[in-house]
Every structure is written in C-alpha cells, then in structure tokens.
Motif scaffolding. Sequence first.
Motif: not given
Lengths: 237, 237
Positions: B1-28
């Motif tokens: 799925m695209r990142i926009s769908e990940l945002v929709e599925r989880t209800g977590v804002p895009l900026a937060t998802v990107k933060f998790y990615l940058r921090q390495g908490m979420l694998p690329p």
Amino acid sequence: MRISELVERTGVPLATVKFYLRQGMLPPGEAVSATRAEYGEAHVRRIGLIRALSDVAGLPLGRVKDVLDLIDEPGGEAADQGQDGGGGLPDTGLPDTGLFDALGQAVAALPPYLEDAQPPFPRAEAAIAAIGQVYDERYAAVAQLERALEAVEAGGIPMTEERLHVYAAHLRAMAEYDLSRMPEDGGREAQLGYAVLGTALYDPVVAALRRLAHQDVAARRLGAPPPPAGAETPKGT
Amino acid sequence: MRISELVERTGVPLATVKFYLRQGMLPPGEAVSATRAEYGEAHVRRIGLIRALSDVAGLPLGRVKDVLDLIDEPGGEAADQGQDGGGGLPDTGLPDTGLFDALGQAVAALPPYLEDAQPPFPRAEAAIAAIGQVYDERYAAVAQLERALEAVEAGGIPMTEERLHVYAAHLRAMAEYDLSRMPEDGGREAQLGYAVLGTALYDPVVAALRRLAHQDVAARRLGAPPPPAGAETPKGT
C-alpha cells in the motif's frame, strides 16, 4: 511546630506548603498569634500522603485533591460532584453505601484518564461477563480495561480466555484479602481512607512485584544459576 | 500500500508516520520507484504497537524505541547500550541468556523512571528477601518497589509481612503462567517479543482488572444488590 520546621521535616519547599494550604489540601495550622500558626504531626503525614499520591501514584494535583476530599468529607461536596460530574462513580441505582461509591470515585481519580471514552466497551464487557463480576459500564475501570485490551491486541499478544481466567482469579483473591483487612476501628473515615488509598497507592507496588516475579521466574527457567554462596549480587535464595 | 493508505488504515498523521520512519521505529517501505515506496501489513502492526506502548503503557517515544530495538535486534546495539548505560539490566555476572537480559531491559524501559535512585533499597530488599526471590539490587524494579513501598508507608497503609506474602504468591503464579505460555514457534525473536511486550503491555490490563475486582468484592460485601433481572446497568452475575 512552625511552618519552617514543617518544611524541614518534609523536605517540601515553603512555596509548595503554602500552595497546599491555599488549595485546602493541607488543613490550616492552629493560630497562636496574629502572625504565627502551629502545625502538628498530622500536617507532616498529610504532606507525605500528597507526595505519595502525586509522585508515585502519578496523580495530577487536582486529582490528589479529589482523593483527599473523598477521605476528608465522605458523602460531602466531592462525593456529590463525583456523582454529578464526569469524574466519579455515576448513580447506578445501587444503595449509597458510601464506601462503595468512594471506591468508584477513587478509581476515577487514578490514571489513565479516559473521560472521553464512551460505551460500548466490547472487549472489556465481554471479559468482565466471562469472569462473572458485577460492574457498570460507566465505571472508569471499564474504559481503562477496554483501552488496555486494545493495546495488547495491537501489540500482538491479545488476551485469551485462559489468561483472563488465570489473572482474574488471582487478582480477585488479592482484592478479597484487601477487603478482609479493612480496619474495623476508626469508623467510616478510617475505612474510606483504607479503601481509597489502598486502591490508589498499591497499584505501583503490584506493578513492581509483578516485574520482579517475571524476572525471578525467568531467571530460574532460563538457566541463570543460583547466586554463589556469600555473593553480594545477585541476591536471593 | 502507499503511505497515504498506511495513514488512513492506522489513523496516525502522515507527519507522525514520517517521524517513525526517520527514527527507525518503522522499517522503510519497499522502494518501487524513485518517488514511491510500498508498505505492508507489518507496517500497520508496527504502528499499532508503537501507539500501544506510548499511549497505553505510557512510554515516552525514546523508550518505545528502546523496546522496539530489543525486539528487532536482540543482543545488538540496544542490548549493549542497555548494559553499559543506566537504562538497562546491568551485567550481573549471570550467563547472557538473552531473554533474561531483554526482560530486564524492558522493565527498565517502563515507567516510573528512577535512574537517580541508588542502592541501598532497604524496604525492597527486605521484601524480596522475605519472599525468597532471585534479584539484583541494580534491577530497575527494585528501585521501583522501594519507592512504591515508601509511598504506601507515607499514605498510612504500610506493607505488612502477611500482605506481602499474599500479593507475592498470586503475582508469582501469574508470572509462572506467563512464562509457561511463551511461544515455542517463531524462535528467539518471537519469544523476546512475547516476554518484552507482555511485561510492558499487560501492566495496564492488570491494573484495570485489579480495580474492577476491588469494586466487585466491595459491591458484594457492602450490600450492593445483584442487578435486577433484565436491567441494563449494573451488569454482572
């Protein structure tokens, strides 16, 4: 003792003691002159209780005041506010047993604060029904359980029927013990203090003992040897 | 799925998802073009886990990362940091059993954070010795128990020998159950996830069930009647 000695005895700064006095969390000292009040051991104990509720049990000061009001004025303004407002045990149609209501209000004063959570609470209601307990969906702990069960699901370790029954049986036995040790002397106020503070203050004790039990069981199962005789660390038997 | 769908599925804002990615908490995600990455169900689950640890278990994001590192890289950098720094299980001289160390480090990642607390912990050490458990005074949970025992003392309901034995026996039985259900499939990673997340995520479940047990026992003892037949609230048996 003078307020300066109260500060010294408790280690709490003068400005904080004055704040507690202004908020009515600490009763005023006995006025011995126009400019001096005398404080006693009850003030020392009350400050210790405020710190325990705020620093260890994690209550914001407004919630600490709610709990103190429950103890100081059972059935008084705080209890009424609890019943009318969102924070306390709602009017369940049960007889006003005082202690029971106070316990519900004390639970509502403990974190986590989920005032916005609205029924239904499907996971929590199914769980409580499965273990056959009396409850009301408006109890704060029902919303707390729902959220906690959502979290273990999200973490990939959902609650099972078996685990629920194991946990509930042990926690209920602990609760039976707690109620069996309710003080018989000291009247309603002492009982209220015991019930309300026991619920609020023993949560962190239970959490710490549970973590230590996990480490102990893991150490024994996973091959950590018993400590050598005379060793300082690790300790134990 | 695209990142926009990940945002929709989880209800977590895009900026937060990107933060998790940058921090390495979420694998690329898997790069499918120069400007697009593809995400999967594992990403949805991981975001759910991050929210559970932060919102329900109450861990600050830095601690959430510590726990995720424990699961992702057992014995890796996080484990080493844990041993060298103040946050993890110290080198106890026990064999490196992996699971046992990870459990200790997971406990150190849970609130309350008492890094400044230094031994001796007289109340906690006496209590653990009385119940005959293996422990090390440098375990984070020992400092947590010391502080919790201080708080119940300050609140006027000090721990008694009898209560300690009742609580410890039930909590140890729950811990035995937990370890007995450790997954046998999935290897070390699955076991680590179970041990670490079970400790972190089940604390709020235990607290909520304990509060409900108190209310149930109190309702039955203090004369709250069983609910009338067909009544919507209170519920129960």
